[in-house]
Motif scaffolding. Structure first.
Motif, PDB file in Angstrom:
ATOM      1  N   VAL A  45       0.862  -1.201   0.000  1.00 54.32           N
ATOM      2  CA  VAL A  45       0.000   0.000   0.000  1.00 54.32           C
ATOM      3  C   VAL A  45       0.891   1.241   0.000  1.00 54.32           C
ATOM      4  CG1 VAL A  45      -1.424   1.402   1.554  1.00 54.32           C
ATOM      5  CG2 VAL A  45      -2.167  -0.892   0.976  1.00 54.32           C
ATOM      6  N   LEU A  46       1.906   1.209   0.842  1.00 57.59           N
ATOM      7  CA  LEU A  46       2.812   2.363   0.945  1.00 57.59           C
ATOM      8  C   LEU A  46       3.584   2.571  -0.365  1.00 57.59           C
ATOM      9  CD1 LEU A  46       3.678   4.532   2.934  1.00 57.59           C
ATOM     10  CD2 LEU A  46       5.502   3.035   3.717  1.00 57.59           C
ATOM     11  N   VAL A  47       4.056   1.481  -0.936  1.00 51.95           N
ATOM     12  CA  VAL A  47       4.797   1.574  -2.214  1.00 51.95           C
ATOM     13  C   VAL A  47       3.872   2.151  -3.299  1.00 51.95           C
ATOM     14  CG1 VAL A  47       5.946   0.240  -4.044  1.00 51.95           C
ATOM     15  CG2 VAL A  47       6.402  -0.300  -1.646  1.00 51.95           C
ATOM     16  N   GLY A  48       2.643   1.622  -3.358  1.00 58.11           N
ATOM     17  CA  GLY A  48       1.676   2.096  -4.356  1.00 58.11           C
ATOM     18  C   GLY A  48       1.345   3.562  -4.152  1.00 58.11           C
ATOM     19  N   ALA A  49       1.151   3.944  -2.888  1.00 62.13           N
ATOM     20  CA  ALA A  49       0.809   5.335  -2.573  1.00 62.13           C
ATOM     21  C   ALA A  49       1.927   6.276  -3.012  1.00 62.13           C
ATOM     22  CB  ALA A  49       0.552   5.465  -1.069  1.00 62.13           C
ATOM     23  N   LEU A  50       3.167   5.902  -2.725  1.00 60.75           N
ATOM     24  CA  LEU A  50       4.301   6.774  -3.067  1.00 60.75           C
ATOM     25  C   LEU A  50       4.574   6.785  -4.572  1.00 60.75           C
ATOM     26  CD1 LEU A  50       6.715   5.840  -0.134  1.00 60.75           C
ATOM     27  CD2 LEU A  50       5.521   8.009  -0.442  1.00 60.75           C
ATOM     28  N   ALA A  51       4.399   5.616  -5.217  1.00 59.56           N
ATOM     29  CA  ALA A  51       4.744   5.523  -6.639  1.00 59.56           C
ATOM     30  C   ALA A  51       3.689   6.154  -7.547  1.00 59.56           C
ATOM     31  CB  ALA A  51       4.966   4.064  -7.018  1.00 59.56           C
ATOM     32  N   GLU A  52       2.410   5.891  -7.258  1.00 66.13           N
ATOM     33  CA  GLU A  52       1.381   6.332  -8.208  1.00 66.13           C
ATOM     34  C   GLU A  52       0.254   7.144  -7.580  1.00 66.13           C
ATOM     35  OE1 GLU A  52       0.549   3.966 -11.735  1.00 66.13           O
ATOM     36  OE2 GLU A  52       1.324   2.218 -10.648  1.00 66.13           O
ATOM     37  N   GLY A  53       0.322   7.351  -6.259  1.00 66.25           N
ATOM     38  CA  GLY A  53      -0.728   8.108  -5.564  1.00 66.25           C
ATOM     39  C   GLY A  53      -0.997   9.487  -6.161  1.00 66.25           C
ATOM     40  N   PRO A  54       0.062  10.248  -6.496  1.00 70.14           N
ATOM     41  CA  PRO A  54      -0.172  11.604  -7.013  1.00 70.14           C
ATOM     42  C   PRO A  54      -1.035  11.662  -8.278  1.00 70.14           C
ATOM     43  CG  PRO A  54       2.096  11.369  -6.306  1.00 70.14           C
ATOM     44  CD  PRO A  54       1.478   9.999  -6.226  1.00 70.14           C
ATOM     45  N   LYS A  55      -1.095  10.549  -9.048  1.00 70.34           N
ATOM     46  CA  LYS A  55      -1.907  10.553 -10.279  1.00 70.34           C
ATOM     47  C   LYS A  55      -3.371  10.836  -9.982  1.00 70.34           C
ATOM     48  CE  LYS A  55       0.917   7.353 -12.971  1.00 70.34           C
ATOM     49  NZ  LYS A  55       1.092   5.973 -13.432  1.00 70.34           N
ATOM     50  N   VAL A  56      -3.890  10.212  -8.906  1.00 68.66           N
ATOM     51  CA  VAL A  56      -5.304  10.393  -8.570  1.00 68.66           C
ATOM     52  C   VAL A  56      -5.512  11.713  -7.827  1.00 68.66           C
ATOM     53  CG1 VAL A  56      -7.316   9.295  -7.472  1.00 68.66           C
ATOM     54  CG2 VAL A  56      -5.515   7.883  -8.452  1.00 68.66           C
ATOM     55  N   MET A  57      -4.459  12.182  -7.150  1.00 68.06           N
ATOM     56  CA  MET A  57      -4.569  13.440  -6.410  1.00 68.06           C
ATOM     57  C   MET A  57      -4.903  14.604  -7.332  1.00 68.06           C
ATOM     58  SD  MET A  57      -1.712  13.257  -3.496  1.00 68.06           S
ATOM     59  CE  MET A  57      -1.804  11.963  -2.269  1.00 68.06           C
ATOM     60  N   THR A  58      -4.404  14.550  -8.571  1.00 65.10           N
ATOM     61  CA  THR A  58      -4.682  15.610  -9.546  1.00 65.10           C
ATOM     62  C   THR A  58      -6.193  15.772  -9.717  1.00 65.10           C
ATOM     63  OG1 THR A  58      -2.713  14.789 -10.640  1.00 65.10           O
ATOM     64  CG2 THR A  58      -3.987  16.414 -11.855  1.00 65.10           C
ATOM     65  N   THR A  59      -6.908  14.637  -9.834  1.00 71.53           N
ATOM     66  CA  THR A  59      -8.368  14.690 -10.026  1.00 71.53           C
ATOM     67  C   THR A  59      -9.038  15.304  -8.796  1.00 71.53           C
ATOM     68  OG1 THR A  59      -8.218  12.691 -11.339  1.00 71.53           O
ATOM     69  CG2 THR A  59     -10.408  13.290 -10.571  1.00 71.53           C
ATOM     70  N   ILE A  60      -8.625  14.844  -7.614  1.00 68.90           N
ATOM     71  CA  ILE A  60      -9.204  15.356  -6.367  1.00 68.90           C
ATOM     72  C   ILE A  60      -8.969  16.874  -6.273  1.00 68.90           C
ATOM     73  CG2 ILE A  60      -8.969  15.270  -3.822  1.00 68.90           C
ATOM     74  CD1 ILE A  60     -10.267  12.731  -4.703  1.00 68.90           C
ATOM     75  N   ASN A  61      -7.773  17.298  -6.678  1.00 68.86           N
ATOM     76  CA  ASN A  61      -7.442  18.726  -6.603  1.00 68.86           C
ATOM     77  C   ASN A  61      -8.258  19.557  -7.579  1.00 68.86           C
ATOM     78  OD1 ASN A  61      -5.489  18.031  -4.816  1.00 68.86           O
ATOM     79  ND2 ASN A  61      -3.809  18.090  -6.288  1.00 68.86           N
ATOM     80  N   GLU A  62      -8.449  18.969  -8.788  1.00 68.28           N
ATOM     81  CA  GLU A  62      -9.120  19.757  -9.831  1.00 68.28           C
ATOM     82  C   GLU A  62     -10.639  19.766  -9.693  1.00 68.28           C
ATOM     83  OE1 GLU A  62      -7.564  18.136 -13.438  1.00 68.28           O
ATOM     84  OE2 GLU A  62      -5.623  19.153 -13.198  1.00 68.28           O
ATOM     85  N   LEU A  63     -11.149  18.829  -8.876  1.00 70.31           N
ATOM     86  CA  LEU A  63     -12.608  18.762  -8.701  1.00 70.31           C
ATOM     87  C   LEU A  63     -13.133  20.052  -8.080  1.00 70.31           C
ATOM     88  CD1 LEU A  63     -14.620  16.531  -9.374  1.00 70.31           C
ATOM     89  CD2 LEU A  63     -14.404  15.707  -7.050  1.00 70.31           C
ATOM     90  N   SER A  64     -12.389  20.573  -7.105  1.00 69.57           N
ATOM     91  CA  SER A  64     -12.744  21.853  -6.502  1.00 69.57           C
ATOM     92  C   SER A  64     -11.569  22.351  -5.670  1.00 69.57           C
ATOM     93  CB  SER A  64     -13.981  21.696  -5.616  1.00 69.57           C
ATOM     94  OG  SER A  64     -14.269  22.920  -4.996  1.00 69.57           O
ATOM     95  N   ARG A  65     -11.306  23.627  -5.720  1.00 74.02           N
ATOM     96  CA  ARG A  65     -10.221  24.199  -4.887  1.00 74.02           C
ATOM     97  C   ARG A  65     -10.820  24.520  -3.523  1.00 74.02           C
ATOM     98  NH1 ARG A  65      -5.480  23.039  -7.154  1.00 74.02           N
ATOM     99  NH2 ARG A  65      -5.832  22.968  -9.381  1.00 74.02           N
ATOM    100  N   ILE A  66     -10.268  23.930  -2.474  1.00 77.92           N
ATOM    101  CA  ILE A  66     -10.836  24.183  -1.143  1.00 77.92           C
ATOM    102  C   ILE A  66      -9.749  24.671  -0.185  1.00 77.92           C
ATOM    103  CG2 ILE A  66     -12.837  22.624  -1.264  1.00 77.92           C
ATOM    104  CD1 ILE A  66     -11.196  20.455  -0.009  1.00 77.92           C
ATOM    105  N   ASP A  67     -10.189  25.377   0.871  1.00 80.57           N
ATOM    106  CA  ASP A  67      -9.215  25.900   1.839  1.00 80.57           C
ATOM    107  C   ASP A  67      -8.903  24.847   2.913  1.00 80.57           C
ATOM    108  OD1 ASP A  67     -11.076  26.226   4.154  1.00 80.57           O
ATOM    109  OD2 ASP A  67     -12.090  27.530   2.696  1.00 80.57           O
TER     110      ASP A  67
END
Lengths: 309, 208
Positions: A45-67
């Motif tokens: 889980v940790l290896v997967g999170a570090l290796a490819e986690g940021p790919k999905v983070m882009t979607t979460i970030n672009e869905l809405s900008r929040i404080d």
């Protein structure tokens, strides 16, 4: 940094719940020892999170900008929703909960990317479908290859026992890669964490959930799917892992539970078995609607509450 | 963690070798019984007792090896059940040998008893063939069918023997009872071997 605490809680509960989708059948049937299962899950889980986690983070970030405060409220609302729905025995997805909360918070701030939301919802609908298709295809192809090449019972036994470990490790990798964004992705959007920091904190919190509180759920889920033979269990985990990995490449957070249910149905279709009941379909549908809506409403409620503090 | 992978199935191979030896011992017991019946040599038949004790040890070793982690847990109950069924065959042969030592087979039943003892050898040999086919991943259907055919043949002889037995005059209760139990024991072997071959079929299906 206290605002990250709700994300860590969400990661912990995700780890405790979703690790059952990876090694549940293996542990419950005794093919894999619980200790081996949780350590393999935690590491991958940790290896997967570090290796490819940021790919999905882009979607979460672009869905809405929040404080940052909204980020805290979103993860807290998602955690509360998951806990409540789990208590009510309604299948709940962390991915759907967190997207629901971001949309709720985004609507309040008037910033939601509906085109991206549409893409995410379509992917949710396709998760079990892809699980079914992959479960069916992986079963057919690997059964045909094994029947032609590996006939000895000892070799098959070896292939199944190591196959479950390998497929489970890949499943854990895909879970980490796809789901870490659900846990700490909002903090990147809020500017609290860098993508790699978010992946590390999210990955570690999921690992903690796996290592400290996953046994009960693993046994419950595993024993519920116990009629699966070792080969089918291997195929189900592999199909689930591939499904999660594909959606990770598309950058969309999806439900590992729905992927695993789809894969079980796909494997069942090979033998023409009736592996899914109307009640199960109803439960999944209720979960699909209830999770994002309830999480969104709770997030909106929490955000209103913070205005009076 | 990956002990199983690096051992390359050594534990499993040990279980397979012991199970094959268990069945080979069963064939030897059936052969000894058959020869003893033909030669009317009770001491030859009674050698089954020694083989039964040896088989008991092998069964214990098989079950211990399985519980020490050989094979996937999914397969273990069926493999243990198979070893226990083979052991039950030994118990029946031993029982029949014991009864034989206490009686004389009536002339009218002698030929049928020898025929059943002969088919018992054949059905046990077929069980060994089935077991090897399972291990090598070959088709089992025709082999288990052969087991069922032998079982049917023995069943037919059994009914014939029973009809004769019912009309046979006996001098006392125990003479009749010992003779009936001898016939039952001798003809029950094929039923248990058939059950054992069914377990092999189940194991085969569950690994595909």
């Amino acid at each position: 940094m206290w605002k990250v605490s709700s994300g860590i809680f969400l990661g912990w509960s995700l780890g405790a719940n979703d690790s059952a989708n990876i090694f549940g059948t293996g542990v419950a049937t005794g093919a894999v020892k619980y200790r081996t299962a949780i350590w393999l899950t935690a590491v991958f889980v940790l290896v997967g999170a570090l290796a490819e986690g940021p790919k999905v983070m882009t979607t979460i970030n672009e869905l809405s900008r929040i404080d940052p405060v909204a980020a805290f409220c979103c993860t807290l609302a998602a955690g509360l929703t998951i806990t409540t729905l789990t208590f009510l025995a309604i299948p709940a997805s962390v991915s759907q909960a967190i997207v629901g909360t971001i949309v709720g918070a985004g609507l309040l701030a008037g910033r939601v990317d509906f085109t991206l939301l549409y893409k995410v919802v379509v992917c949710w609908l396709f998760t079990p479908v892809m699980g079914i298709v992959l479960g069916y295809l992986v079963y057919r192809v690997s059964a045909s290859i094994l029947n032609r090449t590996v006939k000895s019972i000892t070799r098959r036994n070896l292939i199944y026992s190591t196959g479950i470990l390998v497929a489970g490790s890949y499943g854990a990798y895909s879970l980490g890669a796809n789901n870490v964004a659900n846990v700490t992705g909002v903090y990147v959007s809020a500017g609290l964490l860098l993508p790699l920091e978010a992946s590390a904190i999210g990955g570690i919190s999921i690992c903690l959930g796996v290592l400290t509180y996953s046994k009960k759920v693993m046994m419950t889920v595993g024993k519920g799917i116990v009629p699966l033979d070792p080969f089918s269990a291997f195929v189900v985990v592999l199909a689930e892992a591939v499904t999660l990995h594909i959606f990770t490449q598309l950058g969309v957070p999806v439900s590992s539970s729905q992927a695993v249910v789809g894969a079980v149905v796909g494997v069942g279709l090979v033998g023409g078995l009736r592996t899914v009941s109307g009640k199960m379909l109803l439960n999944i549908t209720v979960g699909w609607i209830m999770t994002p809506v309830a999480a969104g409403l709770i997030a909106v409620g929490l955000l209103y509450g913070t205005r009076f503090i | 963690m990956f002990k199983k992978f690096f051992q390359q199935g050594k534990k499993e191979q040990a279980v397979i070798d012991k199970t094959a030896a268990h069945i080979e011992l069963l064939i030897a017991a059936c052969k000894g019984f058959h020869e003893g019946l033909i030669q009317e040599d009770k001491s030859r038949v009674l050698q089954v007792f020694h083989l039964e004790r040896e088989a008991d040890t092998i069964r214990r070793e098989i079950i211990a090896a399985i519980y020490e982690g050989a094979f996937l847990p999914y397969l273990r109950p069926n493999l243990c059940r198979f070893a226990e069924l083979v052991d039950r065959v030994f118990d029946d042969i031993e029982g029949a040998a014991n009864h034989y030592s206490e009686m004389e087979i009536p002339e009218v039943l002698k030929e049928d008893c020898v025929r059943v003892a002969f088919y018992n050898i054949r059905i046990c040999e077929m069980l060994l063939i089935c077991f090897h086919a399972l291990i090598e991943g070959n088709e089992l259907r025709e082999k288990t069918l052969a087991v069922r055919i032998y079982e049917k043949k023995i069943d037919d002889i059994k009914f014939e023997m029973k009809r004769i037995l019912w009309k046979l005059p006996v001098q006392g209760f125990w003479e009749g009872r010992i003779l009936a139990e001898f016939v039952d024991g001798l003809t029950a072997i094929s039923d248990i071997v058939e059950d054992a071959s069914d377990y092999l079929h189940i194991i085969n299906v569950s690994m595909k």
